[in-house]
Motif scaffolding. Structure first.
Motif, PDB file in Angstrom:
ATOM      1  N   THR A  36       2.362   6.106   7.539  1.00  0.00           N
ATOM      2  CA  THR A  36       1.163   5.257   7.276  1.00  0.00           C
ATOM      3  C   THR A  36       1.399   4.086   7.922  1.00  0.00           C
ATOM      4  O   THR A  36       2.386   3.321   7.474  1.00  0.00           O
ATOM      5  CB  THR A  36       0.634   5.411   5.931  1.00  0.00           C
ATOM      6  OG1 THR A  36       0.351   6.488   5.160  1.00  0.00           O
ATOM      7  CG2 THR A  36      -0.901   4.628   5.864  1.00  0.00           C
ATOM      8  N   SER A  37       0.435   3.310   8.413  1.00  0.00           N
ATOM      9  CA  SER A  37       0.356   2.200   8.924  1.00  0.00           C
ATOM     10  C   SER A  37       0.258   1.295   7.934  1.00  0.00           C
ATOM     11  O   SER A  37      -0.331   1.583   7.055  1.00  0.00           O
ATOM     12  CB  SER A  37      -0.559   1.590  10.059  1.00  0.00           C
ATOM     13  OG  SER A  37      -0.295   2.473  11.213  1.00  0.00           O
ATOM     14  N   SER A  38       0.751  -0.274   7.907  1.00  0.00           N
ATOM     15  CA  SER A  38       0.852  -1.140   6.780  1.00  0.00           C
ATOM     16  C   SER A  38       0.323  -2.477   7.124  1.00  0.00           C
ATOM     17  O   SER A  38       1.126  -2.768   8.209  1.00  0.00           O
ATOM     18  CB  SER A  38       2.004  -0.736   5.823  1.00  0.00           C
ATOM     19  OG  SER A  38       2.634  -1.817   5.311  1.00  0.00           O
ATOM     20  N   LEU A  39      -0.277  -3.317   6.497  1.00  0.00           N
ATOM     21  CA  LEU A  39      -0.633  -4.540   6.718  1.00  0.00           C
ATOM     22  C   LEU A  39      -0.422  -5.388   5.740  1.00  0.00           C
ATOM     23  O   LEU A  39      -0.567  -4.997   4.587  1.00  0.00           O
ATOM     24  CB  LEU A  39      -2.078  -4.782   7.242  1.00  0.00           C
ATOM     25  CG  LEU A  39      -2.823  -6.207   7.515  1.00  0.00           C
ATOM     26  CD1 LEU A  39      -2.129  -6.578   8.642  1.00  0.00           C
ATOM     27  CD2 LEU A  39      -4.193  -6.048   7.517  1.00  0.00           C
ATOM     28  N   ASP A  76      -9.221   4.721  -0.150  1.00  0.00           N
ATOM     29  CA  ASP A  76      -8.289   5.438  -1.065  1.00  0.00           C
ATOM     30  C   ASP A  76      -7.584   4.507  -1.651  1.00  0.00           C
ATOM     31  O   ASP A  76      -7.233   3.553  -1.223  1.00  0.00           O
ATOM     32  CB  ASP A  76      -7.714   6.449  -0.385  1.00  0.00           C
ATOM     33  CG  ASP A  76      -7.124   7.713  -1.497  1.00  0.00           C
ATOM     34  OD1 ASP A  76      -7.561   7.701  -2.475  1.00  0.00           O
ATOM     35  OD2 ASP A  76      -6.521   8.576  -0.856  1.00  0.00           O
ATOM     36  N   ILE A  77      -6.876   4.873  -2.761  1.00  0.00           N
ATOM     37  CA  ILE A  77      -5.556   4.426  -3.220  1.00  0.00           C
ATOM     38  C   ILE A  77      -4.558   5.355  -3.196  1.00  0.00           C
ATOM     39  O   ILE A  77      -4.922   6.324  -3.817  1.00  0.00           O
ATOM     40  CB  ILE A  77      -5.637   3.826  -4.795  1.00  0.00           C
ATOM     41  CG1 ILE A  77      -6.940   2.675  -4.651  1.00  0.00           C
ATOM     42  CG2 ILE A  77      -4.456   3.353  -5.238  1.00  0.00           C
ATOM     43  CD1 ILE A  77      -7.201   2.140  -6.130  1.00  0.00           C
ATOM     44  N   ARG A  78      -3.533   5.233  -2.603  1.00  0.00           N
ATOM     45  CA  ARG A  78      -2.654   6.402  -2.410  1.00  0.00           C
ATOM     46  C   ARG A  78      -1.086   5.875  -2.937  1.00  0.00           C
ATOM     47  O   ARG A  78      -0.854   4.644  -2.634  1.00  0.00           O
ATOM     48  CB  ARG A  78      -2.443   6.874  -1.008  1.00  0.00           C
ATOM     49  CG  ARG A  78      -3.540   7.601  -0.565  1.00  0.00           C
ATOM     50  CD  ARG A  78      -3.342   8.184   0.819  1.00  0.00           C
ATOM     51  NE  ARG A  78      -4.719   8.497   1.571  1.00  0.00           N
ATOM     52  CZ  ARG A  78      -4.863   8.284   2.816  1.00  0.00           C
ATOM     53  NH1 ARG A  78      -3.868   7.754   3.475  1.00  0.00           N
ATOM     54  NH2 ARG A  78      -6.073   8.665   2.978  1.00  0.00           N
ATOM     55  N   THR A  87       7.872   4.629  -4.761  1.00  0.00           N
ATOM     56  CA  THR A  87       6.391   4.711  -4.684  1.00  0.00           C
ATOM     57  C   THR A  87       5.585   3.485  -4.932  1.00  0.00           C
ATOM     58  O   THR A  87       5.802   3.273  -6.293  1.00  0.00           O
ATOM     59  CB  THR A  87       6.066   6.076  -5.201  1.00  0.00           C
ATOM     60  OG1 THR A  87       6.966   7.167  -4.400  1.00  0.00           O
ATOM     61  CG2 THR A  87       4.641   6.499  -4.886  1.00  0.00           C
ATOM     62  N   GLN A  88       4.656   2.968  -4.307  1.00  0.00           N
ATOM     63  CA  GLN A  88       4.063   1.906  -4.607  1.00  0.00           C
ATOM     64  C   GLN A  88       2.393   2.530  -4.455  1.00  0.00           C
ATOM     65  O   GLN A  88       2.271   3.502  -3.657  1.00  0.00           O
ATOM     66  CB  GLN A  88       3.951   0.798  -3.834  1.00  0.00           C
ATOM     67  CG  GLN A  88       5.305   0.220  -3.901  1.00  0.00           C
ATOM     68  CD  GLN A  88       5.652  -0.937  -2.624  1.00  0.00           C
ATOM     69  OE1 GLN A  88       4.678  -1.036  -1.883  1.00  0.00           O
ATOM     70  NE2 GLN A  88       6.526  -1.837  -3.149  1.00  0.00           N
ATOM     71  N   TYR A  89       1.411   2.283  -5.158  1.00  0.00           N
ATOM     72  CA  TYR A  89       0.251   2.585  -4.942  1.00  0.00           C
ATOM     73  C   TYR A  89      -0.636   1.420  -4.463  1.00  0.00           C
ATOM     74  O   TYR A  89      -0.598   0.419  -5.001  1.00  0.00           O
ATOM     75  CB  TYR A  89      -0.333   2.843  -6.597  1.00  0.00           C
ATOM     76  CG  TYR A  89      -0.143   4.171  -7.010  1.00  0.00           C
ATOM     77  CD1 TYR A  89      -0.780   5.444  -6.603  1.00  0.00           C
ATOM     78  CD2 TYR A  89       1.043   4.456  -7.905  1.00  0.00           C
ATOM     79  CE1 TYR A  89      -0.178   6.671  -7.202  1.00  0.00           C
ATOM     80  CE2 TYR A  89       1.687   5.632  -8.140  1.00  0.00           C
ATOM     81  CZ  TYR A  89       1.025   6.697  -7.778  1.00  0.00           C
ATOM     82  OH  TYR A  89       1.291   8.180  -8.280  1.00  0.00           O
TER      83      TYR A  89
END
Length: 153
Positions: A36-39, A76-78, A87-89
């Motif tokens: 997943t891309s992240s900002l 979403d919250i994933r 793992t972070q939500y």
């Protein structure tokens, strides 16, 4: 199925644009190891508008001492597993992303990237069927950076 010769080539870092968020020329690391891309964004609040869930968040550009407040549809919250295995939500938004001349809708998680060199990471879901990565180069889709800094790593 597309052949790689039909795809645009990106380097290991590029300047990207998130036009609906008002963010332009964001330094991004291209990372095929991340799904997943992240900002880099600090979530301020979640709210509804016309029955749709939105999230308001701030993007800080420390070097320029600028804080941009953005709003986007909250998809979403994933649980996202970071490079250290934790793992972070995270909130996930969907917004147009432009790399070079190609613009498409991308899912982007909001994360604290304050300790990272790049405020944005472009993951393989955004790259798939659009780009191939030449990790030996930088700024292949960012002509203004090639002339300014050269495009070798």
């Amino acid at each position: 199925m597309s052949k790689s010769k039909d795809l645009s080539v990106v380097g290991w870092r590029e300047l990207v644009h998130l036009p609906e968020l008002g963010l332009h020329g964001v330094p991004a690391k291209i990372d095929t190891g991340a799904r997943t891309s992240s900002l880099h964004g600090e979530v301020i609040e979640e709210f509804e508008r016309d029955g749709e869930k939105f999230v308001r968040f701030a993007v800080d550009f420390g070097a320029q001492h600028v804080r941009q407040v953005c709003e986007a549809v909250h998809v979403d919250i994933r649980g996202i597993t970071s490079s250290n295995g934790e793992t972070q939500y995270r909130y996930v938004i969907k917004t147009p992303l432009r790399i070079g001349d190609l613009e498409f809708r991308a899912e982007i998680s909001l994360a604290n990237r304050a300790d990272m060199r790049f405020p944005m990471l472009v993951g393989r879901s955004s790259l798939r069927r659009r780009f191939v990565v030449d990790s030996g180069y930088s700024w292949l889709q960012t002509p203004e950076m090639k002339t300014k800094k050269g495009h070798k790593p």
